[in-house]
Scaffold this active site. Structure first.
Site, short mmCIF file in Angstrom:
data_model
loop_
_atom_site.label_atom_id
_atom_site.label_comp_id
_atom_site.label_asym_id
_atom_site.label_seq_id
_atom_site.Cartn_x
_atom_site.Cartn_y
_atom_site.Cartn_z
CB CYS A 1 12.64 51.30 -26.83
SG CYS A 1 13.24 51.77 -28.60
CG HIS B 1 14.12 54.69 -24.21
ND1 HIS B 1 14.20 53.31 -24.12
CD2 HIS B 1 14.23 54.81 -24.81
CE1 HIS B 1 14.82 53.00 -25.56
NE2 HIS B 1 14.60 54.21 -26.00
CD GLU C 1 14.66 53.06 -19.78
OE1 GLU C 1 12.70 52.94 -20.36
OE2 GLU C 1 15.15 53.02 -21.64
#
Ligand SMILES: NC(=O)CC[C@H](N)C(=O)O
Length: 233
Positions: free
Chosen positions: A87, A204, A206
């Site tokens: 990002c 994302h 994560e």
């Protein structure tokens, strides 16, 4: 794995990234402040996390790209070191010249925060070996400037050299304009540099690594990196 996560003023995803890396690799990553001029000895993965570095002034990532630590990252990448930008991290890598192209305002000029589907285009890279080629994964996005663009020649090279690793798609894996959330060229969500050691992606992974997050599709990226680095060690 010896990961180093860069921290810039305004970044807010570094702890999510650290948690995902700790959980999946079993190693504690180092946090590296932007004013540093070197990376910790033995670093084998540099992560540029997401957020709002310098309040997104000028253009997302444009100021962070000029931070002292980025010279060390450029040297490290030139020697073949692995770099992952997510990002704002993707934006910083483009602004610093480590990746081609630019992230422009989303086509509909709105910040987008939702789960999206991605098609993993190939599995023979350190960044995708935890998945199968053609696999569809679900991960969240949260960005205002995720519309990847580059000149025609660059897009042709990215496609011709198989450097688009992640693409926006439907839950069934269909890549079309209806599922191209931000208007990116060729529905590009993630690319690698010409040597294949620097990945930038808008979504994302994560944030989809534990059951409590409602989905664990992001684990494959970190599991793949861990397997790659453990084998190399
Ligand atoms: N989650 C993020 O990293 C956001 C990136 C950037 N601030 C944007 O809005 O596009």
């Amino acid at each position: 794995m010896k990961a180093a996560i860069l921290v810039f003023p305004g970044i807010n995803r570094e702890r999510d990234m650290a948690r995902a890396l700790r959980l999946i690799s079993g190693h504690e990553p180092a946090m590296v402040w932007h004013a540093e001029t070197s990376l910790p000895a033995g670093t084998d993965l540099v992560v540029v996390p997401g957020g709002f570095s310098y309040g997104d002034y000028l253009r997302c990532g444009a100021i962070a790209a000029r931070a002292p630590v980025m010279d060390a990252v450029r040297d490290y990448a030139a020697k073949g070191g692995l770099v992952l930008g997510v990002c704002n991290g993707f934006q910083i890598l483009c602004e610093s010249g480590l990746l081609p192209g630019v992230l422009m305002r989303n086509a509909r000029l709105k910040f987008i925060c939702k789960d999206v589907h991605l098609r993993v285009e190939r599995s023979d890279t350190p960044f995708t070996r935890g998945y199968n080629a053609g696999q569809v994964i679900r991960v969240p996005v949260a960005h205002g400037e995720g519309n990847y663009e580059a000149d025609e020649e660059t897009i042709k090279r990215l496609e011709g050299e198989g450097r688009v690793l992640y693409r926006y798609c439907s839950a069934e894996g269909v890549v079309d304009e209806a599922n191209n959330i931000n208007g990116a060229a060729h529905s590009i969500a993630g690319i690698v540099n010409d040597k294949g050691n620097v990945l930038g992606m808008m979504p994302h992974p994560e944030n989809h690594v534990e059951d409590i997050m409602g989905c664990t599709d992001g684990r494959g990226l970190f599991a793949g990196l861990t397997a790659h680095l453990d084998r190399a060690a």
